[in-house]
Structure formats: structure tokens, C-alpha cells
Design a protein around this motif. Sequence first.
Motif, PDB file in Angstrom:
ATOM      1  N   VAL A  50      85.790 -12.016  28.183  1.00 52.73           N
ATOM      2  CA  VAL A  50      86.373 -11.335  29.392  1.00 52.73           C
ATOM      3  C   VAL A  50      87.641 -10.399  28.701  1.00 52.73           C
ATOM      4  O   VAL A  50      88.505 -11.401  28.059  1.00 52.73           O
ATOM      5  CB  VAL A  50      86.561 -11.931  30.496  1.00 52.73           C
ATOM      6  N   GLN A  51      87.729  -9.219  28.477  1.00 51.27           N
ATOM      7  CA  GLN A  51      88.733  -8.599  27.646  1.00 51.27           C
ATOM      8  C   GLN A  51      89.471  -7.672  28.884  1.00 51.27           C
ATOM      9  O   GLN A  51      88.856  -6.807  29.514  1.00 51.27           O
ATOM     10  CB  GLN A  51      88.272  -7.847  26.802  1.00 51.27           C
ATOM     11  N   GLU A  52      90.683  -7.803  28.831  1.00 51.63           N
ATOM     12  CA  GLU A  52      91.711  -6.714  29.514  1.00 51.63           C
ATOM     13  C   GLU A  52      92.404  -5.877  28.343  1.00 51.63           C
ATOM     14  O   GLU A  52      93.060  -6.327  27.786  1.00 51.63           O
ATOM     15  CB  GLU A  52      92.586  -7.380  30.291  1.00 51.63           C
ATOM     16  N   ILE A  53      91.979  -4.744  28.148  1.00 44.84           N
ATOM     17  CA  ILE A  53      92.487  -3.598  27.252  1.00 44.84           C
ATOM     18  C   ILE A  53      92.980  -2.257  27.594  1.00 44.84           C
ATOM     19  O   ILE A  53      92.732  -2.148  29.193  1.00 44.84           O
ATOM     20  CB  ILE A  53      91.268  -3.403  26.205  1.00 44.84           C
ATOM     21  N   THR A  54      93.799  -1.867  26.695  1.00 39.87           N
ATOM     22  CA  THR A  54      94.357  -0.304  26.946  1.00 39.87           C
ATOM     23  C   THR A  54      93.294   0.633  26.245  1.00 39.87           C
ATOM     24  O   THR A  54      93.008   0.484  25.090  1.00 39.87           O
ATOM     25  CB  THR A  54      95.580  -0.120  26.723  1.00 39.87           C
ATOM     26  N   GLY A  55      92.865   1.592  27.049  1.00 41.46           N
ATOM     27  CA  GLY A  55      91.706   2.375  26.416  1.00 41.46           C
ATOM     28  C   GLY A  55      92.409   3.288  25.199  1.00 41.46           C
ATOM     29  O   GLY A  55      93.540   3.646  25.184  1.00 41.46           O
ATOM     30  N   LYS A  56      91.852   3.456  24.255  1.00 39.60           N
ATOM     31  CA  LYS A  56      92.301   4.015  22.887  1.00 39.60           C
ATOM     32  C   LYS A  56      91.651   5.542  23.005  1.00 39.60           C
ATOM     33  O   LYS A  56      90.555   5.841  23.988  1.00 39.60           O
ATOM     34  CB  LYS A  56      91.427   3.545  21.765  1.00 39.60           C
ATOM     35  N   THR A  57      92.136   6.523  22.167  1.00 38.50           N
ATOM     36  CA  THR A  57      91.651   7.675  21.783  1.00 38.50           C
ATOM     37  C   THR A  57      90.335   7.647  20.981  1.00 38.50           C
ATOM     38  O   THR A  57      90.276   6.820  20.333  1.00 38.50           O
ATOM     39  CB  THR A  57      92.469   8.762  21.291  1.00 38.50           C
ATOM     40  N   LYS A  58      89.474   8.784  21.018  1.00 33.69           N
ATOM     41  CA  LYS A  58      88.313   8.754  20.158  1.00 33.69           C
ATOM     42  C   LYS A  58      88.809   8.691  18.796  1.00 33.69           C
ATOM     43  O   LYS A  58      88.210   8.131  17.861  1.00 33.69           O
ATOM     44  CB  LYS A  58      87.522  10.110  20.314  1.00 33.69           C
ATOM     45  N   VAL A  76      84.149  -3.636  33.877  1.00 37.82           N
ATOM     46  CA  VAL A  76      84.147  -4.187  35.236  1.00 37.82           C
ATOM     47  C   VAL A  76      85.108  -3.325  36.103  1.00 37.82           C
ATOM     48  O   VAL A  76      85.069  -3.393  37.191  1.00 37.82           O
ATOM     49  CB  VAL A  76      84.221  -5.760  35.408  1.00 37.82           C
ATOM     50  N   VAL A  77      86.166  -2.900  35.463  1.00 33.95           N
ATOM     51  CA  VAL A  77      87.420  -2.032  35.895  1.00 33.95           C
ATOM     52  C   VAL A  77      87.602  -1.034  34.993  1.00 33.95           C
ATOM     53  O   VAL A  77      87.939  -1.106  33.744  1.00 33.95           O
ATOM     54  CB  VAL A  77      88.608  -2.849  36.168  1.00 33.95           C
ATOM     55  N   GLY A  78      87.498   0.310  35.472  1.00 33.98           N
ATOM     56  CA  GLY A  78      87.716   1.451  34.636  1.00 33.98           C
ATOM     57  C   GLY A  78      86.534   1.980  33.936  1.00 33.98           C
ATOM     58  O   GLY A  78      85.473   1.031  33.942  1.00 33.98           O
ATOM     59  N   VAL A  79      86.451   3.333  33.649  1.00 37.99           N
ATOM     60  CA  VAL A  79      85.480   3.903  33.031  1.00 37.99           C
ATOM     61  C   VAL A  79      85.776   3.462  31.443  1.00 37.99           C
ATOM     62  O   VAL A  79      86.756   4.144  30.862  1.00 37.99           O
ATOM     63  CB  VAL A  79      85.109   5.132  33.324  1.00 37.99           C
ATOM     64  N   ILE A 134      87.253   3.344  24.369  1.00 37.63           N
ATOM     65  CA  ILE A 134      87.783   4.655  24.516  1.00 37.63           C
ATOM     66  C   ILE A 134      87.897   4.862  25.923  1.00 37.63           C
ATOM     67  O   ILE A 134      87.136   4.491  26.918  1.00 37.63           O
ATOM     68  CB  ILE A 134      86.784   5.522  23.993  1.00 37.63           C
ATOM     69  N   GLY A 135      89.147   5.243  26.066  1.00 39.26           N
ATOM     70  CA  GLY A 135      89.234   5.642  27.554  1.00 39.26           C
ATOM     71  C   GLY A 135      90.862   5.721  27.990  1.00 39.26           C
ATOM     72  O   GLY A 135      91.799   5.733  26.857  1.00 39.26           O
ATOM     73  N   ASN A 136      91.109   5.757  29.137  1.00 44.20           N
ATOM     74  CA  ASN A 136      92.365   5.923  29.576  1.00 44.20           C
ATOM     75  C   ASN A 136      93.004   4.702  30.404  1.00 44.20           C
ATOM     76  O   ASN A 136      92.244   4.370  31.515  1.00 44.20           O
ATOM     77  CB  ASN A 136      92.677   7.282  30.500  1.00 44.20           C
ATOM     78  N   GLY A 137      94.074   4.345  30.003  1.00 42.16           N
ATOM     79  CA  GLY A 137      94.700   3.416  30.931  1.00 42.16           C
ATOM     80  C   GLY A 137      93.972   1.981  30.845  1.00 42.16           C
ATOM     81  O   GLY A 137      93.343   1.573  29.811  1.00 42.16           O
ATOM     82  N   ALA A 138      94.090   1.212  31.671  1.00 39.66           N
ATOM     83  CA  ALA A 138      93.681  -0.269  31.890  1.00 39.66           C
ATOM     84  C   ALA A 138      92.154  -0.224  31.812  1.00 39.66           C
ATOM     85  O   ALA A 138      91.760   0.227  32.875  1.00 39.66           O
ATOM     86  CB  ALA A 138      94.401  -1.144  32.838  1.00 39.66           C
ATOM     87  N   ILE A 139      91.551  -1.205  31.141  1.00 40.70           N
ATOM     88  CA  ILE A 139      90.187  -1.287  31.118  1.00 40.70           C
ATOM     89  C   ILE A 139      89.776  -3.095  31.286  1.00 40.70           C
ATOM     90  O   ILE A 139      90.130  -3.413  30.471  1.00 40.70           O
ATOM     91  CB  ILE A 139      89.337  -0.655  30.036  1.00 40.70           C
TER      92      ILE A 139
END
Length: 148
Positions: A50-58, A76-79, A134-139
Motif C-alpha cells: 500500500v503506497q501513498e505517493i505524489t504523482g510525477k511528470t512523464k 485507490v485514491v487519485g488517477v 505519473i499524475g498530479n498531487g497525492a495518489i
Amino acid sequence: MVLGSLKNTEAAEKLHPLFKQAFDYIKANDMAKAEAGKIELDGKNLFISVQEITGKTKEVAKMETHNKYIDIQIPVVGVETMGWLAGDKCVNSPEGYNETKDITFFTDAPATYVDVHPGEFVIFFPEDGHAPAIGNGAIKKLVVKVLV
């Protein structure tokens, strides 16, 4: 690579004998409330990170492959956007394979990207290069590790 919905996992469950156990556990529990860390389902054969990450750019996300494990990745949270490239096209690996962590990082760029929403999953086999996170904000995501 397989992309699917958690509402329809039956076909994917036929691809490996441990997939059904993983999907049954995830469907039976509110994984959005799971704490970051490791959930063991069958020792080293099957576990969930189970990971809580901050999205990165491509541009920052690295292509990777695994030799010993199949990944089932589920936001489970965020795209989360994930890049994909056939493993035989992943050739530029400055550091090579890390056997302890079962990972090889590559500088190659993905051939395609897919947006994965909560309630969906992606299965990456050892022959699938993938650039996750890859994404924006918290995932918040699950990475199910299934021994090949």
C-alpha cells in the motif's frame, strides 16, 4: 499488460492461480482506508504494497521491469497515469538488474500511456516495461506482487 475493472476480474483471475485470492481480498476490504505498508496474503508468493505517493511528470517517471514478480497496480485514491513499453524494447539500463529489489530501471520512453482510475487495475507481467506514478498531487495505490 492487462487493463480492467475491479467489477469484472473473472477473466484476469484465470491468468495466474493467485490472482483470484488477490482480487477477492481487495474487493472484501476498503483499501482506501488501508495504512501504507505491506499486507502479506501468501508470504513471498503474494503480497500487497500500500503506497501513498505524489504523482510525477512523464519526464521524471522511470520505465521499469521485474523478473520475479507480476505487478497488479490499482489506484485507490487519485488517477494514476502509467506508461507502457514492450520489455524487449527496454534496452537502456544504466544500472542493470537489482536482484535484491527485483527491478531494472530504464531510460527508454513509453510507447503509450493509460489513465487508471480508482476501481480499475493494470497487470504488468515481467515482459511489460512500465512507468508508474505519473499524475498530479497525492495518489494512494496498491501494488500487488505475485510471484511468477
